[in-house]
Write a protein that holds these residues in place. Structure first.
Motif, PDB file in Angstrom:
ATOM      1  N   THR A  20       2.966   8.814 -11.597  1.00  0.00           N
ATOM      2  CA  THR A  20       2.170   9.563 -10.632  1.00  0.00           C
ATOM      3  C   THR A  20       2.397  11.042 -10.866  1.00  0.00           C
ATOM      4  O   THR A  20       3.532  11.479 -11.038  1.00  0.00           O
ATOM      5  N   THR A  43     -12.185   7.053 -15.648  1.00  0.00           N
ATOM      6  CA  THR A  43     -11.015   6.958 -14.783  1.00  0.00           C
ATOM      7  C   THR A  43     -10.911   5.537 -14.263  1.00  0.00           C
ATOM      8  O   THR A  43     -11.886   4.782 -14.275  1.00  0.00           O
ATOM      9  N   PRO A  45      -9.905   3.228 -10.969  1.00  0.00           N
ATOM     10  CA  PRO A  45      -9.615   3.261  -9.531  1.00  0.00           C
ATOM     11  C   PRO A  45      -8.355   2.467  -9.228  1.00  0.00           C
ATOM     12  O   PRO A  45      -7.946   1.615 -10.009  1.00  0.00           O
ATOM     13  N   HIS A  46      -7.749   2.772  -8.105  1.00  0.00           N
ATOM     14  CA  HIS A  46      -6.644   1.947  -7.618  1.00  0.00           C
ATOM     15  C   HIS A  46      -7.290   0.733  -6.955  1.00  0.00           C
ATOM     16  O   HIS A  46      -7.738   0.824  -5.812  1.00  0.00           O
ATOM     17  N   ASN A  47      -7.362  -0.358  -7.685  1.00  0.00           N
ATOM     18  CA  ASN A  47      -8.067  -1.545  -7.193  1.00  0.00           C
ATOM     19  C   ASN A  47      -7.546  -1.972  -5.840  1.00  0.00           C
ATOM     20  O   ASN A  47      -6.351  -2.121  -5.632  1.00  0.00           O
ATOM     21  N   GLU A  50      -9.369   2.072  -3.502  1.00  0.00           N
ATOM     22  CA  GLU A  50     -10.106   3.062  -4.291  1.00  0.00           C
ATOM     23  C   GLU A  50     -10.090   4.459  -3.680  1.00  0.00           C
ATOM     24  O   GLU A  50     -10.122   5.453  -4.402  1.00  0.00           O
ATOM     25  N   SER A  52      -7.673   5.902  -2.357  1.00  0.00           N
ATOM     26  CA  SER A  52      -6.343   6.509  -2.443  1.00  0.00           C
ATOM     27  C   SER A  52      -6.134   7.340  -3.699  1.00  0.00           C
ATOM     28  O   SER A  52      -5.122   8.017  -3.835  1.00  0.00           O
ATOM     29  N   HIS A  54      -7.034   7.769  -8.226  1.00  0.00           N
ATOM     30  CA  HIS A  54      -7.440   7.114  -9.472  1.00  0.00           C
ATOM     31  C   HIS A  54      -6.472   7.499 -10.580  1.00  0.00           C
ATOM     32  O   HIS A  54      -5.557   8.299 -10.368  1.00  0.00           O
ATOM     33  N   ALA A  55      -6.687   6.925 -11.760  1.00  0.00           N
ATOM     34  CA  ALA A  55      -5.809   7.176 -12.902  1.00  0.00           C
ATOM     35  C   ALA A  55      -6.628   7.476 -14.143  1.00  0.00           C
ATOM     36  O   ALA A  55      -7.787   7.072 -14.261  1.00  0.00           O
ATOM     37  N   HIS A  70      -1.495   8.832 -12.764  1.00  0.00           N
ATOM     38  CA  HIS A  70      -2.137   8.515 -11.495  1.00  0.00           C
ATOM     39  C   HIS A  70      -2.160   9.708 -10.551  1.00  0.00           C
ATOM     40  O   HIS A  70      -1.206  10.477 -10.484  1.00  0.00           O
ATOM     41  N   HIS A  72      -2.593  10.246  -6.519  1.00  0.00           N
ATOM     42  CA  HIS A  72      -2.597   9.580  -5.217  1.00  0.00           C
ATOM     43  C   HIS A  72      -2.846  10.643  -4.152  1.00  0.00           C
ATOM     44  O   HIS A  72      -2.143  11.656  -4.099  1.00  0.00           O
TER      45      HIS A  72
END
Length: 146
Positions: A20, A43, A45-47, A50, A52, A54-55, A70, A72
């Motif tokens: 992060t 990018t 997404p935080h599956n 989403e 929160s 992305h990476a 990442h 956050h």
């Protein structure tokens, strides 16, 4: 019903690790410049979360492993510390002691502070070059003599 494995299932190889960052763009640029990693053109997404963040996934082109950087939304911007629970450091192997000297010169050229190459015999012979990313994640390059 799951049948207990009698032998550990196979692993095909190392794929990626994820960290992060406080500044996603700055970290992506740093890993590109310093380690030569190449970002994928999308990018991730935080599956399941989403909203929160992305990476960005950066690939090492010759070996195929990757580092995910990442972002956050809830990140308070605290620098990484190996003294707290979580990632302590990341280390890569190099083929020779001379490679560590070459990396030290490269890091100097890139303006990346490092501890210099350390040669030790305790608890076993090895040489290491320690440096940190923009979020203070400790990175190491290690040579184990043959």
């Amino acid at each position: 019903m799951t049948v207990p494995a009698r032998v550990r299932p196979a692993v095909a190889g190392f794929h990626h690790l994820a960290i992060t960052a406080t500044d996603l763009d700055a970290s992506v640029a740093w890993y590109q410049r310093v380690l030569g990693l190449q970002p994928l053109p999308m990018t991730f997404p935080h599956n399941g979360a989403e909203e929160s963040g992305h990476a960005v996934l950066l690939l090492e082109p010759a070996q195929g492993w990757a580092i995910g950087i990442h972002r956050h939304v809830a990140n308070p911007g605290t620098p990484a510390s190996e003294t707290t629970t979580g990632l302590d450091h990341i280390a890569w192997a190099v083929s020779s002691r001379e490679d560590l000297d070459a990396w030290a010169s490269w890091l100097d050229e890139q303006g990346v502070q490092h501890a210099g190459v350390t040669d030790t015999t305790d608890p076993m012979p090895y040489s290491v070059l320690v440096f940190r990313d923009p979020d203070n994640v400790q990175l190491e390059l290690v040579h184990l003599p043959g």
